[in-house]
Scaffold this motif. Structure first.
Motif, PDB file in Angstrom:
ATOM      1  N   ASN A 174       0.836  -1.208   0.000  1.00 14.42           N
ATOM      2  CA  ASN A 174       0.000   0.000   0.000  1.00 14.42           C
ATOM      3  C   ASN A 174       0.865   1.249   0.000  1.00 14.42           C
ATOM      4  O   ASN A 174       1.768   1.390   0.826  1.00 14.42           O
ATOM      5  CB  ASN A 174      -0.918   0.000   1.225  1.00 14.42           C
ATOM      6  N   LEU A 175       0.569   2.163  -0.921  1.00 15.84           N
ATOM      7  CA  LEU A 175       1.270   3.441  -0.991  1.00 15.84           C
ATOM      8  C   LEU A 175       0.342   4.613  -0.701  1.00 15.84           C
ATOM      9  O   LEU A 175       0.794   5.754  -0.580  1.00 15.84           O
ATOM     10  CB  LEU A 175       1.885   3.628  -2.393  1.00 15.84           C
ATOM     11  N   ASP A 176      -0.947   4.343  -0.574  1.00 12.47           N
ATOM     12  CA  ASP A 176      -1.960   5.393  -0.453  1.00 12.47           C
ATOM     13  C   ASP A 176      -2.234   5.696   1.023  1.00 12.47           C
ATOM     14  O   ASP A 176      -3.335   5.481   1.528  1.00 12.47           O
ATOM     15  CB  ASP A 176      -3.241   4.938  -1.167  1.00 12.47           C
ATOM     16  N   TRP A 177      -1.233   6.223   1.715  1.00  9.97           N
ATOM     17  CA  TRP A 177      -1.374   6.477   3.144  1.00  9.97           C
ATOM     18  C   TRP A 177      -0.289   7.418   3.634  1.00  9.97           C
ATOM     19  O   TRP A 177       0.728   7.618   2.978  1.00  9.97           O
ATOM     20  CB  TRP A 177      -1.264   5.162   3.937  1.00  9.97           C
ATOM     21  N   SER A 178      -0.524   7.997   4.785  1.00  9.75           N
ATOM     22  CA  SER A 178       0.496   8.758   5.506  1.00  9.75           C
ATOM     23  C   SER A 178       0.132   8.751   6.982  1.00  9.75           C
ATOM     24  O   SER A 178      -1.038   8.905   7.336  1.00  9.75           O
ATOM     25  CB  SER A 178       0.572  10.212   5.004  1.00  9.75           C
ATOM     26  N   THR A 209       1.571   8.272  27.865  1.00  7.31           N
ATOM     27  CA  THR A 209       2.998   8.281  27.557  1.00  7.31           C
ATOM     28  C   THR A 209       3.237   9.037  26.262  1.00  7.31           C
ATOM     29  O   THR A 209       2.340   9.144  25.422  1.00  7.31           O
ATOM     30  CB  THR A 209       3.522   6.852  27.433  1.00  7.31           C
ATOM     31  N   PRO A 210       4.450   9.563  26.042  1.00  2.00           N
ATOM     32  CA  PRO A 210       4.728  10.336  24.829  1.00  2.00           C
ATOM     33  C   PRO A 210       4.613   9.482  23.564  1.00  2.00           C
ATOM     34  O   PRO A 210       4.849   8.270  23.592  1.00  2.00           O
ATOM     35  CB  PRO A 210       6.167  10.814  25.032  1.00  2.00           C
ATOM     36  N   GLY A 211       4.259  10.124  22.481  1.00  7.59           N
ATOM     37  CA  GLY A 211       4.232   9.463  21.182  1.00  7.59           C
ATOM     38  C   GLY A 211       2.826   9.282  20.651  1.00  7.59           C
ATOM     39  O   GLY A 211       1.956   8.726  21.332  1.00  7.59           O
ATOM     40  N   LEU A 212       2.591   9.772  19.432  1.00  4.57           N
ATOM     41  CA  LEU A 212       1.302   9.619  18.758  1.00  4.57           C
ATOM     42  C   LEU A 212       1.254   8.251  18.084  1.00  4.57           C
ATOM     43  O   LEU A 212       2.233   7.800  17.496  1.00  4.57           O
ATOM     44  CB  LEU A 212       1.119  10.736  17.739  1.00  4.57           C
ATOM     45  N   ILE A 213       0.105   7.614  18.156  1.00  4.39           N
ATOM     46  CA  ILE A 213      -0.035   6.215  17.752  1.00  4.39           C
ATOM     47  C   ILE A 213      -0.859   6.131  16.469  1.00  4.39           C
ATOM     48  O   ILE A 213      -2.077   6.328  16.500  1.00  4.39           O
ATOM     49  CB  ILE A 213      -0.700   5.407  18.886  1.00  4.39           C
ATOM     50  N   PRO A 214      -0.242   5.858  15.323  1.00  3.77           N
ATOM     51  CA  PRO A 214      -0.997   5.792  14.068  1.00  3.77           C
ATOM     52  C   PRO A 214      -1.756   4.477  13.920  1.00  3.77           C
ATOM     53  O   PRO A 214      -1.233   3.401  14.240  1.00  3.77           O
ATOM     54  CB  PRO A 214       0.102   5.916  12.999  1.00  3.77           C
ATOM     55  N   VAL A 215      -2.987   4.578  13.445  1.00  2.04           N
ATOM     56  CA  VAL A 215      -3.817   3.400  13.175  1.00  2.04           C
ATOM     57  C   VAL A 215      -4.384   3.549  11.765  1.00  2.04           C
ATOM     58  O   VAL A 215      -5.167   4.457  11.501  1.00  2.04           O
ATOM     59  CB  VAL A 215      -4.963   3.266  14.200  1.00  2.04           C
ATOM     60  N   PRO A 216      -4.003   2.669  10.845  1.00  2.75           N
ATOM     61  CA  PRO A 216      -4.384   2.837   9.442  1.00  2.75           C
ATOM     62  C   PRO A 216      -5.743   2.222   9.107  1.00  2.75           C
ATOM     63  O   PRO A 216      -6.273   1.389   9.837  1.00  2.75           O
ATOM     64  CB  PRO A 216      -3.273   2.100   8.698  1.00  2.75           C
ATOM     65  N   TYR A 217      -6.283   2.649   7.972  1.00  3.46           N
ATOM     66  CA  TYR A 217      -7.504   2.062   7.415  1.00  3.46           C
ATOM     67  C   TYR A 217      -7.492   2.277   5.908  1.00  3.46           C
ATOM     68  O   TYR A 217      -6.580   2.901   5.364  1.00  3.46           O
ATOM     69  CB  TYR A 217      -8.756   2.690   8.046  1.00  3.46           C
ATOM     70  N   ASP A 218      -8.496   1.757   5.229  1.00  2.00           N
ATOM     71  CA  ASP A 218      -8.701   1.981   3.796  1.00  2.00           C
ATOM     72  C   ASP A 218      -7.550   1.398   2.969  1.00  2.00           C
ATOM     73  O   ASP A 218      -6.617   2.093   2.584  1.00  2.00           O
ATOM     74  CB  ASP A 218      -8.844   3.482   3.517  1.00  2.00           C
ATOM     75  N   PHE A 219      -7.654   0.101   2.666  1.00  2.00           N
ATOM     76  CA  PHE A 219      -6.565  -0.612   2.014  1.00  2.00           C
ATOM     77  C   PHE A 219      -6.883  -1.021   0.574  1.00  2.00           C
ATOM     78  O   PHE A 219      -6.209  -1.884   0.019  1.00  2.00           O
ATOM     79  CB  PHE A 219      -6.221  -1.859   2.837  1.00  2.00           C
TER      80      PHE A 219
END
Length: 338
Positions: A208-212, A233-243
């Motif tokens: 998959n290339l359609d994400w950021s 705790t520090p740090g933003l947690i990315p959760v992807p969708y739409d594959f």
């Protein structure tokens, strides 16, 4: 039907809240949606006006009034999809004892077009959610649906596979997290390293290339086909969708995004950051450990043909050959880091 959920159970967070009833099971759910579906499909590109409809839970007398509207961008275009993705809203709060308890709005991923090939593409996209569930609990759940679409005006019933996606607020609550309040872009070093490494390797795995996980379209917030959650705790947690633009799904309309030097969505290109390399090496061991469960998953998805399952496993086997050892991971993937 038995589903492979053991790996998810092993990874579950002790402090996590209970999953909402709708997403507490992986068993396919039978639904009937009745409404002006033909009108919604014909006008989807120019109108997202909600229409009155109803949802009936299969095998029961439970019927809910709903509002039904097209959603998305690309798949609302008639030349792409003759049937758009839908948003299901419950104007009346479902009872606490209902399967739809705590639900107010749901994303319904649909079949796009009527041919069998598009049914297989949907099931492959569903498999991408299930794969990520097996790799990490910090992921969205999807509930597979067998939907009868009934349009009283057309006097026609159409039966297709679909899936509901877990709401991000529900996912955050389940994980003991909150949705992050950010603008259109975040710095790479604001990301939680372990989860960012997991997302980057997973997106490479499915092609998959359609994400950021850092930026979104101007004015639409962060991030593109992913959302950021936050913990104490520090740090933003990315959760992807739409594959659906991934090489694993290989939808006919999927095109390589601008700026990539590949000719097909089936061709992988790694988009992880170099500072994550040590974390990627660590999570790759988890990917290898999940391989038998992931491969077995394709033989257990209802409606998926043997050919589709076989091709999906072959595509993922190419990825596993690249991460077979830490040295091959470094030479074949991590040398491309950003």
């Amino acid at each position: 039907m038995k589903w492979l959920i053991g790996a998810f159970t092993i990874l579950a967070t002790p402090a996590a809240a209970q999953t909402t009833p709708l997403f507490a099971s992986d068993e396919p759910l039978k639904l009937t949606i009745t409404g002006p579906l033909g009108d919604i499909a014909r006008t989807a590109e120019r109108s997202v006006e909600p229409r009155d409809a109803s949802l009936t839970l299969g095998g029961t007398a439970e019927t809910y009034p709903i509002k039904l509207a097209p959603r998305g961008i690309t798949r609302r275009k008639r030349e792409i999809c003759t049937f758009p993705p839908l948003r299901v809203e419950f104007p009346q709060k479902p009872a606490a004892t209902s399967l739809f308890a705590h639900q107010s709005r749901l994303k319904l991923v649909t079949h796009c077009r009527s041919s069998e090939d598009f049914q297989q593409h949907l099931l492959l996209e569903y498999s991408a959610y299930r794969i990520f569930n097996l790799i990490t609990p910090t992921s969205l759940k999807a509930r597979l649906l067998a939907v009868d679409y009934v349009d009283p005006q057309a006097k026609r019933t159409t039966s297709r596979w679909g899936m509901f996606l877990e709401d991000y607020d529900d996912a955050a609550h389940r994980l003991g997290l909150t949705r992050a309040n950010v603008g259109d872009r975040v710095a790479a070093n604001q990301l939680q390293a372990r989860q960012a490494a997991t997302v980057a390797l997973f997106q490479y795995m499915i092609g998959n290339l359609d994400w950021s996980m850092r930026a979104g379209p101007a004015g639409e917030g962060c991030c593109h086909n992913s959302r950021l959650l936050a913990a104490k705790t520090p740090g933003l947690i990315p959760v992807p969708y739409d594959f659906d633009y991934s090489g694993l799904v290989d939808a006919p309309y999927a095109a390589v995004p601008e700026g990539f030097k590949v000719e097909s969505v089936r061709e992988r290109s790694y988009q992880g950051y170099c500072w994550l390399n040590n974390d990627v090496i660590a999570v790759a061991a988890e990917f290898r450990a999940r391989r038998p469960a992931i491969n077995a998953l394709f033989g257990q998805i209802p409606g998926m043909t043997e050919r589709t399952a076989r091709n999906a496993v072959a595509y993922l086997n190419e990825f596993y050959a690249e991460i077979a050892t830490d040295d091959s991971l470094r030479s074949k993937i991590l040398k491309q880091c950003l």
